[in-house]
Scaffold this active site. Structure first.
Site, short mmCIF file in Angstrom:
data_model
loop_
_atom_site.label_atom_id
_atom_site.label_comp_id
_atom_site.label_asym_id
_atom_site.label_seq_id
_atom_site.Cartn_x
_atom_site.Cartn_y
_atom_site.Cartn_z
N TYR A 354 0.77 -1.01 -0.13
CA TYR A 354 0.07 0.08 0.02
C TYR A 354 0.95 1.24 0.03
CZ TYR A 354 -4.20 2.79 1.34
OH TYR A 354 -5.51 3.48 1.41
N CYS A 355 0.68 2.21 -0.98
CA CYS A 355 1.35 3.43 -1.11
C CYS A 355 2.99 2.99 -1.19
CB CYS A 355 0.79 4.35 0.09
SG CYS A 355 1.60 6.26 -0.04
N VAL A 356 3.69 3.76 -0.17
CA VAL A 356 5.09 3.74 -0.04
C VAL A 356 5.59 2.49 0.15
CG1 VAL A 356 5.17 4.45 2.25
CG2 VAL A 356 7.47 4.66 0.83
N GLY A 358 3.89 -0.23 -1.16
CA GLY A 358 4.01 -0.76 -2.56
C GLY A 358 5.24 -0.29 -3.33
#
Length: 621
Positions: A354-356, A358
């Site tokens: 998720y997000c960073v 990811g």
């Protein structure tokens, strides 16, 4: 201010002068007025004096107990941030032109002319004249019932439109400076809205009369509390308790390092998919964004679908983590994957980033591929994650050289206080996440709502400053991750084009943190089978959208399209949550199931665990 200063010293401070003026204004407005509606005897001067006393007491306590430059909520520090946003001359924004003059004339004719015509007609049943500009900040009828307030807010909207347009059209050295100027101008415009001030907000004035000033006293206490903790409050802090009504999905901490805890959740089905799921949430936030209240919990829902779910709970940084860099997070992801495989005897895992996290998962997959270990990950899912930062959105306004120096100066103990990051994200949507709460909390004196998402948003984490600086510099600013073998981690060069792992990419249509066009670019770098899905809403609500809520929508289409625009042009819209689409995709990767027994049930006989979920790390500030 020196320790031991008395009240006389405090009253010499600029804020004291401000409150003196506010108190005098209140006495002028209310002190000698004929009270109405049963308010006879209200001591408006006393209310003003009480506000002053509360503020002076707070300032004295701060002078005695608070070191200088330690409060992220300090307006002086935010002015320093704002000065770094643009090198252009802001005075150029205020040059008059013909368009503004014409707009002012039209505004006067429409607002005052309409009001005077209505007064002549004296037709109470007639619909009020339509105002030329609308904004939900001024939706209350009080903003149009009196011509002065109608003219005030309409003039503000006219000037706001003018200044922001000028900023967008202002010549600049490069396009990035132009964007920074536009962002800084919008922030200034939002701050100067008349609804943010007592004497220019008719709704607040009416509330003040109705409550005999109690709203201002309550609002002052809210402000002082926020200044003490260095953070704007969005929700009732006492409404939620981790492990009870938030992050309450049953499970155990089964592994721990100085950087993270690994949580395994208890199955709720007799059979589970053989391939387990490992979720890597961003360390910039708490993991329980995916485990909010039971009805919103992605983790609880995934367990109910028959997945054996593991989640990494990152530790909020402290001085002991001053040397932590990206390599440490990549090693942690690989270690967590290996631990899950060893614990369950599984050949591979499904992974979510998720997000960073990811962004980091993409690098992890590239390293595993380079090492010939790609089969450790059966599939990879990316929630609003970027690898190509060319179109990375508004956060770029905070990563020029001056801002990077500022981050370094604020990280003297080797970590960046999470309150600065919270303030940065709030600034991206200042009208909604800052000024809306200034009006509601400080001026109207409203009680805080009980909202799980806002509670999570305020539960900040600290970041290792060395890695955070590298992340902003190497990835956001210089976009090195998509350049094969330019970056390396744990001794291995990173080349995203070597990743052939089946991949599911989710983006948010209205995401302003990881814009959909930026997330889409992941499809241009990985070489394996790719499925791209565009979800309605943004960075959080676009992800946290349980099927039972029946909210938003999502689009599926040709993941090999040349661009996101091409994908959207031919995409099929589906109502509701995209979660069922994802679980069907997961099952297509590996549908084999096994009995939910042994270590599939954490904490059972012979299984040594550390503690109950959600663990200690998520509770440490």
């Amino acid at each position: 201010m020196a320790a031991g200063s008395d009240d006389t010293d405090i009253k010499d401070a600029p804020f004291a002068a401000f409150f003196d003026m506010q108190g005098e204004a209140m006495r002028e407005m209310f002190g000698n007025a004929v009270p109405q509606d049963g308010l006879a005897g209200t001591d408006w001067g006393g209310v003003a004096n009480k506000l002053q006393t509360m503020w002076f007491d707070f300032m004295r306590d701060q002078a005695l107990t608070t070191p200088a430059n330690t409060n992220p909520f300090d307006p002086a520090q935010w002015m320093t941030f704002a000065r770094g946003l643009t090198k252009s001359d802001p005075m150029a924004l205020f040059a008059a032109n013909q368009k503004l003059a014409q707009g002012s004339v039209e505004l006067w004719k429409n607002v005052i002319g309409g009001a005077m015509a209505g007064a002549v007609r004296k037709d109470d049943a007639a619909e009020p004249a339509e105002l030329p500009r609308k904004d939900r900040r001024f939706a209350d009828p009080a903003w149009r019932d009196h011509p002065a307030y109608a003219l005030l807010h309409q003039t503000y909207l006219l000037l706001a439109e003018y200044f922001t347009t000028m900023a967008r059209e202002m010549p600049a050295a490069n396009s990035e400076q132009k964007k920074q100027l536009a962002f800084a101008t919008q922030a200034l415009v939002d701050a100067m809205s008349p609804d943010n001030f007592l004497l220019t907000n008719p709704v607040v004035l009416q509330r003040t009369i109705e409550t005999k000033g109690a709203n201002l006293v309550k609002g002052m206490q809210h402000l002082i509390n926020d200044l003490k903790k260095g953070q704007l409050t969005h929700t009732d802090a006492d409404a939620f308790t981790l492990g009870e009504n938030l992050a309450a999905t049953p499970g155990k901490v089964v592994h721990e390092t100085p950087l993270y805890q690994l949580i395994q959740y208890s199955p709720t089905t007799d059979e589970v998919f053989e391939t387990p799921l490992v979720i890597f949430p961003p360390w910039i936030n708490r993991f329980y964004i995916l485990d909010l209240t039971p009805k919103k919990s992605f983790i609880r829902w995934a367990v109910a679908q028959g997945l054996t779910v593991f989640v990494v709970s990152w530790k909020s940084a402290d001085a002991s983590m001053k040397d932590v860099v990206w390599d440490d997070y990549i090693r942690s992801q690989i270690e967590a994957i290996d631990h899950v495989r060893d614990r369950l005897g599984a050949k591979s895992v499904h992974a979510i980033g998720y997000c960073v996290a990811g962004t980091t998962l993409a690098a992890t997959l590239a390293i595993l591929a380079r090492r010939g270990e790609a089969d450790k990950v059966k599939s990879a899912t990316f929630f609003t994650a970027q690898v190509d930062f060319e179109k990375s959105g508004e956060l770029k306004h905070f990563i020029d050289d001056q801002q990077l120096k500022m981050v370094t100066s604020l990280s003297k103990d080797g970590y960046l206080d999470g309150r600065y990051l919270a303030a940065t994200f709030n600034a991206l949507r200042g009208k909604d996440l800052i000024w809306n709460y200034v009006v509601n909390n400080y001026l109207l004196g409203n009680d805080y709502p009980a909202f799980d998402l806002l509670h999570w948003n305020g539960d900040v984490t600290n970041l290792p400053s060395k890695w955070h600086g590298d992340y902003l510099r190497d990835l956001y600013r210089d976009n090195k991750l998509v350049q094969p073998d330019v970056l390396s981690a744990d001794g291995t060069p990173i080349d995203l084009t070597q990743v052939e792992t089946p991949t599911y990419i989710q983006a948010g249509k209205e995401d302003h943190i990881a814009p959909a066009k930026s997330v889409w670019r992941l499809t241009r770098h990985f070489k394996g089978d790719l499925t791209f899905l565009l979800a309605g809403s943004g960075h959080i609500a676009g992800v946290v959208n349980p099927p039972e809520a029946n909210k938003y929508q999502y689009w599926t289409g040709d993941s090999s399209a040349e661009s996101l625009d091409d994908f959207i042009a031919e995409a099929t819209e589906h109502p509701g949550s995209w979660w069922p689409h994802w679980i069907n995709w997961i099952e297509a990767q590996d549908s084999k199931k096994v009995d939910a027994k042994g270590k599939r049930k954490p904490g059972g006989r012979g299984d040594k665990v550390i503690e109950d979920a959600p663990g200690r790390y998520v509770k440490t500030r």
